[in-house]
Enzyme design. Structure first.
Site, PDB file in Angstrom:
ATOM      1  N   CYS A  12       0.867  -1.171   0.000  1.00 43.90           N
ATOM      2  CA  CYS A  12       0.000   0.000   0.000  1.00 43.90           C
ATOM      3  C   CYS A  12       0.910   1.228   0.000  1.00 43.90           C
ATOM      4  O   CYS A  12       2.123   1.120   0.226  1.00 43.90           O
ATOM      5  CB  CYS A  12      -0.912   0.003   1.228  1.00 43.90           C
ATOM      6  SG  CYS A  12      -0.039   0.119   2.811  1.00 43.90           S
ATOM      7  N   HIS A  74       2.973   2.341  10.713  1.00 42.30           N
ATOM      8  CA  HIS A  74       1.934   2.024  11.693  1.00 42.30           C
ATOM      9  C   HIS A  74       1.632   3.169  12.664  1.00 42.30           C
ATOM     10  O   HIS A  74       0.593   3.166  13.322  1.00 42.30           O
ATOM     11  CB  HIS A  74       2.351   0.806  12.532  1.00 42.30           C
ATOM     12  CG  HIS A  74       2.642  -0.416  11.723  1.00 42.30           C
ATOM     13  ND1 HIS A  74       3.880  -0.663  11.178  1.00 42.30           N
ATOM     14  CD2 HIS A  74       1.860  -1.452  11.357  1.00 42.30           C
ATOM     15  CE1 HIS A  74       3.847  -1.813  10.523  1.00 42.30           C
ATOM     16  NE2 HIS A  74       2.638  -2.306  10.601  1.00 42.30           N
ATOM     17  N   HIS A 128      -0.950  -4.966  18.438  1.00 41.05           N
ATOM     18  CA  HIS A 128      -0.511  -4.579  17.092  1.00 41.05           C
ATOM     19  C   HIS A 128       0.040  -3.153  17.146  1.00 41.05           C
ATOM     20  O   HIS A 128      -0.473  -2.302  17.880  1.00 41.05           O
ATOM     21  CB  HIS A 128      -1.690  -4.660  16.114  1.00 41.05           C
ATOM     22  CG  HIS A 128      -1.318  -4.445  14.688  1.00 41.05           C
ATOM     23  ND1 HIS A 128      -1.133  -3.188  14.144  1.00 41.05           N
ATOM     24  CD2 HIS A 128      -1.098  -5.323  13.665  1.00 41.05           C
ATOM     25  CE1 HIS A 128      -0.819  -3.305  12.871  1.00 41.05           C
ATOM     26  NE2 HIS A 128      -0.794  -4.586  12.550  1.00 41.05           N
ATOM     27  N   GLU A 130      -0.093  -0.560  15.198  1.00 38.71           N
ATOM     28  CA  GLU A 130      -1.039   0.530  14.932  1.00 38.71           C
ATOM     29  C   GLU A 130      -1.986   0.741  16.110  1.00 38.71           C
ATOM     30  O   GLU A 130      -2.282   1.878  16.482  1.00 38.71           O
ATOM     31  CB  GLU A 130      -1.846   0.249  13.666  1.00 38.71           C
ATOM     32  CG  GLU A 130      -2.815   1.382  13.335  1.00 38.71           C
ATOM     33  CD  GLU A 130      -3.784   1.041  12.219  1.00 38.71           C
ATOM     34  OE1 GLU A 130      -4.938   1.513  12.282  1.00 38.71           O
ATOM     35  OE2 GLU A 130      -3.397   0.324  11.281  1.00 38.71           O
ATOM     36  N   THR A 166      -6.935   0.223  10.836  1.00 33.93           N
ATOM     37  CA  THR A 166      -7.133   0.487   9.406  1.00 33.93           C
ATOM     38  C   THR A 166      -7.031  -0.754   8.528  1.00 33.93           C
ATOM     39  O   THR A 166      -7.557  -0.772   7.420  1.00 33.93           O
ATOM     40  CB  THR A 166      -6.116   1.536   8.894  1.00 33.93           C
ATOM     41  OG1 THR A 166      -4.788   1.016   9.068  1.00 33.93           O
ATOM     42  CG2 THR A 166      -6.264   2.859   9.623  1.00 33.93           C
ATOM     43  N   CYS A 204      -8.857   1.405   6.053  1.00 36.15           N
ATOM     44  CA  CYS A 204      -8.242   2.020   4.872  1.00 36.15           C
ATOM     45  C   CYS A 204      -8.851   1.434   3.609  1.00 36.15           C
ATOM     46  O   CYS A 204      -8.902   0.205   3.446  1.00 36.15           O
ATOM     47  CB  CYS A 204      -6.733   1.781   4.894  1.00 36.15           C
ATOM     48  SG  CYS A 204      -5.896   2.382   3.410  1.00 36.15           S
ATOM     49  N   ASN A 234      -3.040  -7.727   8.046  1.00 43.33           N
ATOM     50  CA  ASN A 234      -3.662  -7.579   6.735  1.00 43.33           C
ATOM     51  C   ASN A 234      -3.521  -8.862   5.912  1.00 43.33           C
ATOM     52  O   ASN A 234      -4.450  -9.273   5.212  1.00 43.33           O
ATOM     53  CB  ASN A 234      -3.026  -6.394   6.012  1.00 43.33           C
ATOM     54  CG  ASN A 234      -3.351  -6.348   4.543  1.00 43.33           C
ATOM     55  OD1 ASN A 234      -2.499  -6.617   3.706  1.00 43.33           O
ATOM     56  ND2 ASN A 234      -4.589  -6.020   4.203  1.00 43.33           N
TER      57      ASN A 234
END
Length: 297
Positions: A12, A74, A128, A130, A166, A204, A234
Site C-alpha cells: 500500500c 503504523h 498490534h 497501529e 485500518t 483504509c 492484513n
C-alpha cells in the site's frame, strides 16, 4: 501451466512511502534505527537490514541518544515523541497519513466524550503496532476488541464510540458494530438511558478495496499462492478472502515453503499477497514455481 502475479497486490502507499524514506536515508548514512519491524515481512526486513536498517524495540529506544530513528507506517503513541525530545533523537516520521488522521479522530473522540463518561472502543489486534499508537491517543483508556468475547468489557449503559484498526476486515468490523448495537438495544429495553452507538468505519480503502479485487483474482485460478509475512494482520485477513472463494489457496512466506504437489495437474496458478508483501518476493515465488515445472507467464 500459466503463472500470474496479481498486479493489485503488494505494498500500500503507506508501506511503500516508509520503505522509500528508509532507503533514501540509508544512502546518506551507513546505519539507521527503526522502531519495530518496518513492515511485517521478514524477507523485506532482512533485505533492509543488509542495507543498514537496525530494528529496535521500545526498551532499546529509551537507551538511544543523539541519533536518527525511523517511525514506520503504523504510527506511534505520544510517549514515543516525548522520548525523542528527552533523548535528543531525530525522528524520521514515516507514519501513514491514513493512520495519522485516525489517531487525530480517536484523540478528538476521547477528549469530547470524557465529560459524558464515554468509551472509545477500537476493533483491532491487541498489541498490534497501529493499535498501540491509537490507544496511546487515549492514554491507553481505549478498549481494544478482537473477538465477540471481548464485548463483555464494554458498559452498555455508557456512550460508545467505535473505531477500527485500518487494516482489519470490513466484514469483521460491521459484524462487531451489529453485535454492539444489539447490546445497546438490550440495555435500552432494560430501562437504561443511553445514546446510539457512534460507529466509525476507519478501515483504509486501499485495504478494503482489495477484498473484492482479490475475490475475482482467486476465482480465476486453479490454485492460489498467497505470499505474506506471518505477522501481517492484513495478510491474515486477505488470505481468508482467498480461502473463502478458492479452497486451493496456500499461504507461504517465501518460495522455500512451496509444496510441488499443489501444482500437479494444474493449468493456472495465481500469486498474490498482502499490503506488506513486496512485489519482488511474489516474483521470486512465481519464478520458483516456473523453475519446477514448464510454465508461461
Amino acid at each position: 501451466m500459466n503463472v500470474t502475479i496479481d498486479q493489485n497486490s503488494g505494498y500500500c502507499f503507506g508501506v511503500e512511502f516508509a520503505i522509500q524514506m528508509a532507503e533514501d536515508e540509508l544512502e546518506e548514512v551507513s546505519e539507521l534505527y527503526c522502531l519495530g519491524d518496518i513492515v511485517h515481512n521478514s524477507m523485506e526486513v532482512q533485505r533492509l537490514y543488509n542495507k543498514g536498517l537496525r530494528i529496535i524495540d521500545r526498551a532499546q529506544l529509551q537507551e538511544l541518544h543523539d541519533c536518527k530513528v525511523l517511525i514506520r507506517a503504523h504510527g506511534e503513541p505520544p510517549e514515543t515523541y516525548q522520548t525523542a525530545l528527552k533523548n535528543n533523537l531525530e525522528l524520521i516520521d514515516a507514519s501513514c497519513p491514513v493512520v495519522l488522521k485516525l489517531q487525530n479522530r480517536v484523540k478528538h473522540a476521547y477528549d469530547s466524550t470524557k465529560a459524558i463518561d464515554g468509551q472509545v472502543v477500537i476493533y483491532g489486534q491487541q498489541g498490534h503496532a497501529e493499535v498501540i499508537g491509537l490507544a496511546g491517543q487515549t492514554g491507553n483508556d481505549a478498549i481494544v476488541i478482537t473477538t465477540e468475547e471481548d464485548l463483555d468489557q464494554l458498559d452498555y449503559t455508557r456512550p460508545i464510540t467505535l473505531f477500527s484498526q485500518t487494516t482489519k476486515s470490513t466484514k469483521g468490523f460491521y459484524k462487531m458494530k451489529e453485535l454492539i448495537e444489539q447490546r445497546v438495544a438490550a440495555a435500552k429495553a432494560a430501562g437504561a438511558e443511553v445514546e446510539e452507538l457512534d460507529a466509525n468505519d476507519s478501515i483504509c480503502r486501499q485495504v478494503s478495496n482489495r477484498e473484492p479485487q482479490l475475490e475475482k483474482f482467486a476465482q480465476q485460478h486453479d490454485v492460489v499462492v498467497f505470499v505474506s509475512g506471518k505477522k501481517s494482520s492484513n495478510g491474515k485477513a486477505l488470505y481468508a478472502v482467498c480461502q473463502r472463494v478458492n479452497p486451493n489457496s496456500y499461504f507461504v512466506e517465501n518460495a522455500a515453503e512451496l509444496d510441488r504437489s499443489w501444482f500437479d495437474g494444474v493449468t493456472s496458478v495465481g500469486i498474490c499477497g498482502a499490503t506488506s508483501t513486496p512485489m519482488w518476493l511474489m516474483q521470486e515465488v512465481a519464478d520458483a514455481i516456473q523453475a519446477s515445472q514448464p510454465a508461461e507467464v
